[in-house]
Design an enzyme around this catalytic site. Structure first.
Site, PDB file in Angstrom:
ATOM      1  N   ALA A  11      -2.307  96.456 -10.838  1.00  0.00           N
ATOM      2  CA  ALA A  11      -2.591  95.510 -11.921  1.00  0.00           C
ATOM      3  C   ALA A  11      -1.441  94.524 -12.062  1.00  0.00           C
ATOM      4  O   ALA A  11      -0.950  94.264 -13.153  1.00  0.00           O
ATOM      5  CB  ALA A  11      -2.812  96.273 -13.229  1.00  0.00           C
ATOM      6  N   TYR A  13       0.645  90.800 -10.399  1.00  0.00           N
ATOM      7  CA  TYR A  13       0.450  89.351 -10.380  1.00  0.00           C
ATOM      8  C   TYR A  13      -0.784  88.948  -9.589  1.00  0.00           C
ATOM      9  O   TYR A  13      -1.397  87.924  -9.868  1.00  0.00           O
ATOM     10  CB  TYR A  13       1.686  88.664  -9.786  1.00  0.00           C
ATOM     11  CG  TYR A  13       2.818  88.577 -10.778  1.00  0.00           C
ATOM     12  CD1 TYR A  13       2.890  87.494 -11.650  1.00  0.00           C
ATOM     13  CD2 TYR A  13       3.777  89.565 -10.873  1.00  0.00           C
ATOM     14  CE1 TYR A  13       3.904  87.399 -12.577  1.00  0.00           C
ATOM     15  CE2 TYR A  13       4.800  89.488 -11.793  1.00  0.00           C
ATOM     16  CZ  TYR A  13       4.869  88.401 -12.654  1.00  0.00           C
ATOM     17  OH  TYR A  13       5.874  88.324 -13.569  1.00  0.00           O
ATOM     18  N   VAL A  14      -1.124  89.753  -8.581  1.00  0.00           N
ATOM     19  CA  VAL A  14      -2.288  89.420  -7.765  1.00  0.00           C
ATOM     20  C   VAL A  14      -3.549  90.065  -8.347  1.00  0.00           C
ATOM     21  O   VAL A  14      -4.538  89.390  -8.641  1.00  0.00           O
ATOM     22  CB  VAL A  14      -2.078  89.889  -6.306  1.00  0.00           C
ATOM     23  CG1 VAL A  14      -3.344  89.644  -5.495  1.00  0.00           C
ATOM     24  CG2 VAL A  14      -0.899  89.156  -5.680  1.00  0.00           C
ATOM     25  N   VAL A  91      -1.520  96.381  -4.268  1.00  0.00           N
ATOM     26  CA  VAL A  91      -0.235  96.974  -4.661  1.00  0.00           C
ATOM     27  C   VAL A  91       0.897  96.195  -3.993  1.00  0.00           C
ATOM     28  O   VAL A  91       0.659  95.369  -3.120  1.00  0.00           O
ATOM     29  CB  VAL A  91      -0.157  98.472  -4.289  1.00  0.00           C
ATOM     30  CG1 VAL A  91      -1.261  99.246  -4.993  1.00  0.00           C
ATOM     31  CG2 VAL A  91      -0.248  98.680  -2.792  1.00  0.00           C
ATOM     32  N   ASN A 226       2.230  80.974   4.453  1.00  0.00           N
ATOM     33  CA  ASN A 226       3.465  81.049   3.668  1.00  0.00           C
ATOM     34  C   ASN A 226       4.671  80.585   4.474  1.00  0.00           C
ATOM     35  O   ASN A 226       5.566  79.929   3.943  1.00  0.00           O
ATOM     36  CB  ASN A 226       3.675  82.471   3.145  1.00  0.00           C
ATOM     37  CG  ASN A 226       2.904  82.699   1.852  1.00  0.00           C
ATOM     38  OD1 ASN A 226       2.445  81.740   1.223  1.00  0.00           O
ATOM     39  ND2 ASN A 226       2.758  83.938   1.452  1.00  0.00           N
ATOM     40  N   CYS A 278       6.872  86.038  -2.299  1.00  0.00           N
ATOM     41  CA  CYS A 278       6.164  85.953  -1.020  1.00  0.00           C
ATOM     42  C   CYS A 278       6.950  85.342   0.130  1.00  0.00           C
ATOM     43  O   CYS A 278       6.991  85.921   1.214  1.00  0.00           O
ATOM     44  CB  CYS A 278       4.877  85.164  -1.201  1.00  0.00           C
ATOM     45  SG  CYS A 278       3.588  86.134  -1.960  1.00  0.00           S
TER      46      CYS A 278
HETATM   47  C1  UDX Z   1       3.378  81.105  -2.755  1.00  0.00           C
HETATM   48  C2  UDX Z   1       2.243  80.353  -2.055  1.00  0.00           C
HETATM   49  O1  UDX Z   1       2.222  78.987  -2.514  1.00  0.00           O
HETATM   50  C3  UDX Z   1       0.925  81.026  -2.325  1.00  0.00           C
HETATM   51  O2  UDX Z   1      -0.121  80.374  -1.619  1.00  0.00           O
HETATM   52  C4  UDX Z   1       1.029  82.468  -1.871  1.00  0.00           C
HETATM   53  O3  UDX Z   1      -0.159  83.154  -2.079  1.00  0.00           O
HETATM   54  C5  UDX Z   1       2.171  83.167  -2.608  1.00  0.00           C
HETATM   55  O4  UDX Z   1       3.375  82.454  -2.366  1.00  0.00           O
HETATM   56  P1  UDX Z   1       4.369  81.189  -5.212  1.00  0.00           P
HETATM   57  O5  UDX Z   1       5.431  82.054  -4.631  1.00  0.00           O
HETATM   58  O6  UDX Z   1       3.716  81.619  -6.467  1.00  0.00           O
HETATM   59  O7  UDX Z   1       3.191  80.981  -4.146  1.00  0.00           O
HETATM   60  O8  UDX Z   1       5.006  79.771  -5.527  1.00  0.00           O
HETATM   61  P2  UDX Z   1       5.104  78.352  -4.817  1.00  0.00           P
HETATM   62  O9  UDX Z   1       4.563  77.343  -5.733  1.00  0.00           O
HETATM   63  O10 UDX Z   1       4.587  78.361  -3.452  1.00  0.00           O
HETATM   64  O11 UDX Z   1       6.676  78.119  -4.797  1.00  0.00           O
HETATM   65  C6  UDX Z   1       7.551  78.969  -4.074  1.00  0.00           C
HETATM   66  C7  UDX Z   1       8.975  78.497  -4.229  1.00  0.00           C
HETATM   67  O12 UDX Z   1       9.198  77.277  -3.541  1.00  0.00           O
HETATM   68  C8  UDX Z   1       9.397  78.244  -5.679  1.00  0.00           C
HETATM   69  O13 UDX Z   1      10.688  78.746  -5.896  1.00  0.00           O
HETATM   70  C9  UDX Z   1       9.361  76.735  -5.795  1.00  0.00           C
HETATM   71  O14 UDX Z   1      10.237  76.258  -6.780  1.00  0.00           O
HETATM   72  C10 UDX Z   1       9.808  76.337  -4.406  1.00  0.00           C
HETATM   73  N1  UDX Z   1       9.353  74.991  -4.014  1.00  0.00           N
HETATM   74  C11 UDX Z   1       8.022  74.719  -3.862  1.00  0.00           C
HETATM   75  C12 UDX Z   1      10.281  73.983  -3.800  1.00  0.00           C
HETATM   76  O15 UDX Z   1      11.485  74.196  -3.928  1.00  0.00           O
HETATM   77  N2  UDX Z   1       9.836  72.744  -3.425  1.00  0.00           N
HETATM   78  C13 UDX Z   1       8.516  72.448  -3.252  1.00  0.00           C
HETATM   79  O16 UDX Z   1       8.206  71.307  -2.899  1.00  0.00           O
HETATM   80  C14 UDX Z   1       7.584  73.470  -3.483  1.00  0.00           C
HETATM   81  P1  ADP Z   2       1.850  91.657  -6.595  1.00  0.00           P
HETATM   82  O1  ADP Z   2       2.647  90.405  -6.829  1.00  0.00           O
HETATM   83  O2  ADP Z   2       1.597  91.913  -5.124  1.00  0.00           O
HETATM   84  O3  ADP Z   2       0.611  91.748  -7.408  1.00  0.00           O
HETATM   85  P2  ADP Z   2       3.138  93.524  -8.434  1.00  0.00           P
HETATM   86  O4  ADP Z   2       4.401  94.287  -8.239  1.00  0.00           O
HETATM   87  O5  ADP Z   2       3.046  92.513  -9.515  1.00  0.00           O
HETATM   88  O6  ADP Z   2       2.806  92.876  -7.001  1.00  0.00           O
HETATM   89  O7  ADP Z   2       1.929  94.530  -8.666  1.00  0.00           O
HETATM   90  C1  ADP Z   2       1.667  95.654  -7.884  1.00  0.00           C
HETATM   91  C2  ADP Z   2       1.206  96.785  -8.807  1.00  0.00           C
HETATM   92  O8  ADP Z   2       0.736  97.863  -7.984  1.00  0.00           O
HETATM   93  C3  ADP Z   2       2.292  97.371  -9.702  1.00  0.00           C
HETATM   94  O9  ADP Z   2       1.900  97.259 -11.048  1.00  0.00           O
HETATM   95  C4  ADP Z   2       2.390  98.849  -9.246  1.00  0.00           C
HETATM   96  O10 ADP Z   2       2.617  99.744 -10.329  1.00  0.00           O
HETATM   97  C5  ADP Z   2       1.023  99.088  -8.655  1.00  0.00           C
HETATM   98  N1  ADP Z   2       0.968 100.200  -7.698  1.00  0.00           N
HETATM   99  C6  ADP Z   2       1.794 100.447  -6.652  1.00  0.00           C
HETATM  100  N2  ADP Z   2       1.407 101.560  -5.984  1.00  0.00           N
HETATM  101  C7  ADP Z   2       0.305 102.037  -6.605  1.00  0.00           C
HETATM  102  C8  ADP Z   2      -0.584 103.144  -6.391  1.00  0.00           C
HETATM  103  N3  ADP Z   2      -0.397 103.984  -5.377  1.00  0.00           N
HETATM  104  N4  ADP Z   2      -1.606 103.312  -7.254  1.00  0.00           N
HETATM  105  C9  ADP Z   2      -1.803 102.442  -8.277  1.00  0.00           C
HETATM  106  N5  ADP Z   2      -1.024 101.372  -8.530  1.00  0.00           N
HETATM  107  C10 ADP Z   2       0.018 101.166  -7.713  1.00  0.00           C
END
Ligand code: UDX
Ligand code: ADP
Length: 464
Positions: A11, A13-14, A91, A226, A278
């Site tokens: 549960a 960020y994704v 996860v 990425n 990421c």
């Molecule tokens: C990224 C990808 O964009 C997304 O598609 C993937 O699923 C997860 O990783 P995210 O990490 O949420 O998403 O943020 P993103 O907006 O991509 O920015 C990443 C980093 O690059 C940030 O620290 C941002 O400030 C920096 N960035 C981005 C720059 O410094 N300059 C830019 O022009 C764009």
């Molecule tokens: P992401 O950015 O990939 O979504 P997060 O760290 O925000 O990563 O979320 C991953 C979640 O998965 C965490 O809340 C963590 O507690 C949960 N998690 C990890 N392993 C398990 C598991 N075996 N069963 C259930 N939840 C899990």
């Protein structure tokens, strides 16, 4: 095949935002998001939707609409697996901190635990969807575990990487550039599973934006996307240093370059360095995979993107020290922003952490303000580095509730996250409250040089 019940393991960020949007768009499907973290699940269930654990513009409204209608959050993982026709694995897959591949490979421990749990619980056929970013061929490992430890039921493994960026997660989910679904498209069972997931997204995504491929292409496309995005940031950041030496301005360069339709204007904003959960992790993973196949040139090529990013963070920090007459010992530096970018409370791999670490090694005192990041998170980020004791971190670092408070009597201000509110601050008031000369370091090219210099600041910005 019509999906009626979905379980999402993780549960975070994704998992959270993705399931909330699917639940809103597909009211006929029941979705249970499960997690081992009880606190996190309790927060998702908090009566006040403003307290859900992830801050994303537009998310709380969707959760409010769908929660307890067809969107549920629970810690009863077994029950949710048992009921589901389709199980998403969302996860975390952090970079390994031990053993083979330490510091490079993705740690698949959590994924494997999920697979074993699914295998133990499932009593009927399931479609398992990899949502977390994974190394190529993880699907095979998943299938091996499921087939060898399961109760004889059939599994179809799909790869459905997320491309949502934090801060715009809801928009990215509502109106994606593309949805990518990888599956075993050479068999009819595989094709049927892929179609079941296509049908879910087709509730709101035009079919021509739903791309189906084999599993391996899907897994590798995510890492590639990425890597390309991060590479653009490192490329423009490399130019920023050259701009500072030559009198060019990196913003002007990026506009000029970005107007070439073959290059495009997005992701060319120079900064103190990319962060987030990421980019670094995925590139390190790519480097590790390339090396493991003996592709050393490929590995070195991508590793350079990380090396450049580390250089940019260090360069920003060392410029502060140099400018402040080669010492920041005992000096107060105000940090505006700690999150890795604006509109998120996520701090994973944020450049601010590394800039702070560098300055703390130089014995600076840092006072931090970020509109969305809590003090305990900031201390946890610094403690995690293990550079100094927890006690020392708390002694050298203070976290406050306003930008004005942070800047009071500071020798310098470092702007690390591009929060909109920092543009609107009363910079004259800040200048007056600071020690003189008042230094201002803009790591995000957020502020206008002319007006700040007119106030009296000694102003430094990346790439100009
Ligand atoms: C990224 C990808 O964009 C997304 O598609 C993937 O699923 C997860 O990783 P995210 O990490 O949420 O998403 O943020 P993103 O907006 O991509 O920015 C990443 C980093 O690059 C940030 O620290 C941002 O400030 C920096 N960035 C981005 C720059 O410094 N300059 C830019 O022009 C764009
Ligand atoms: P992401 O950015 O990939 O979504 P997060 O760290 O925000 O990563 O979320 C991953 C979640 O998965 C965490 O809340 C963590 O507690 C949960 N998690 C990890 N392993 C398990 C598991 N075996 N069963 C259930 N939840 C899990």
């Amino acid at each position: 095949m019509k999906i009626k019940n979905i379980c999402c393991i993780g549960a975070g960020y994704v998992g959270g935002p993705t399931m909330a949007v699917i639940a809103q768009k597909c009211p006929e499907i029941d979705i249970t998001v499960v997690d081992i973290n009880e606190k996190r699940i309790a927060a998702w269930n908090d009566e006040n939707v403003d307290n859900i654990p992830i801050y994303e513009p537009g998310l709380s409204e969707i959760v409010e609409e769908a929660r307890d209608r067809n969107l549920f959050f629970s810690t009863d993982i077994d029950a949710a697996i048992d009921k589901a026709d389709m199980i998403f694995i969302s996860v975390n897959t952090p970079t390994k901190t031990y053993g083979i591949g330490k510091g490079m490979a993705a740690d698949l421990k959590y994924i494997e635990l999920c697979a074993r749990q699914i295998a133990r619980v499932a009593k009927d056929d399931k479609i398992v969807v990899e949502k977390s970013t994974l190394p190529v061929r993880t699907a095979q490992a998943l299938k091996d575990i499921l087939d060898n430890t399961g109760n004889g039921v059939n599994y179809q493994i799909l790869s459905n990487p997320e491309f949502l960026a934090e801060g715009t997660a809801v928009d990215d989910l509502m109106d994606p550039d593309r949805v990518l679904i990888g599956g075993d498209i050479d068999t009819s069972e595989g094709e049927e599973a892929v179609q079941a997931l296509v049908d879910i997204y087709a509730h709101w995504v035009p079919e021509d934006r739903i791309l189906t491929t084999n599993v391996w292409s899907s897994e590798l496309s995510k890492l590639t996307a990425n890597a390309f995005l991060a590479q653009r940031v490192s490329s423009i950041n490399a130019m920023s240093e050259l701009c500072e030496k030559t009198g060019a301005d990196v913003n002007e360069v990026s506009i000029a370059v970005g107007m070439d339709s073959r290059i495009g204007s997005k992701f060319l904003k120079s900064s103190v360095g990319f962060g987030g959960s990421c980019f670094q992790k995925d590139i390190l993973n790519l480097v590790y995979i390339a090396k493991s196949f003996g592709l050393n040139e490929v590995a070195d090529y991508w590793e350079q993107v990380i090396i450049m990013n580390d250089h940019q963070k260090k360069r920003f920090a060392s410029n502060i020290v140099k400018t402040l007459y080669n010492t920041v010992s005992g000096k107060k530096i105000a940090f505006l922003g700690w999150a890795f970018k604006k509109d998120t409370n996520d701090t994973r791999e944020s450049a601010a952490i590394y800039v702070a670490d560098y300055l703390l090694n130089e014995q600076a005192e840092i006072v931090i303000y970020d509109p969305k990041v809590r003090a305990e998170q900031i201390y946890a980020d610094l403690d995690y580095l293990n550079t100094r004791t927890e006690e020392e971190n708390r002694k050298q670092v203070k976290v406050v509730n306003s930008a004005y408070e942070a800047c009071e009597e500071a020798h310098a201000v470092a702007l690390l996250t591009e929060w909109d509110e920092f543009k609107e601050l009363d910079w004259k008031k800040i200048y007056e409250s600071m020690l003189k000369p008042a230094f201002l370091f803009d790591g995000r090219r957020l502020l206008e040089r002319k007006t700040k210099e007119k106030i009296g600041f000694e102003f430094y910005a990346i790439g100009s």
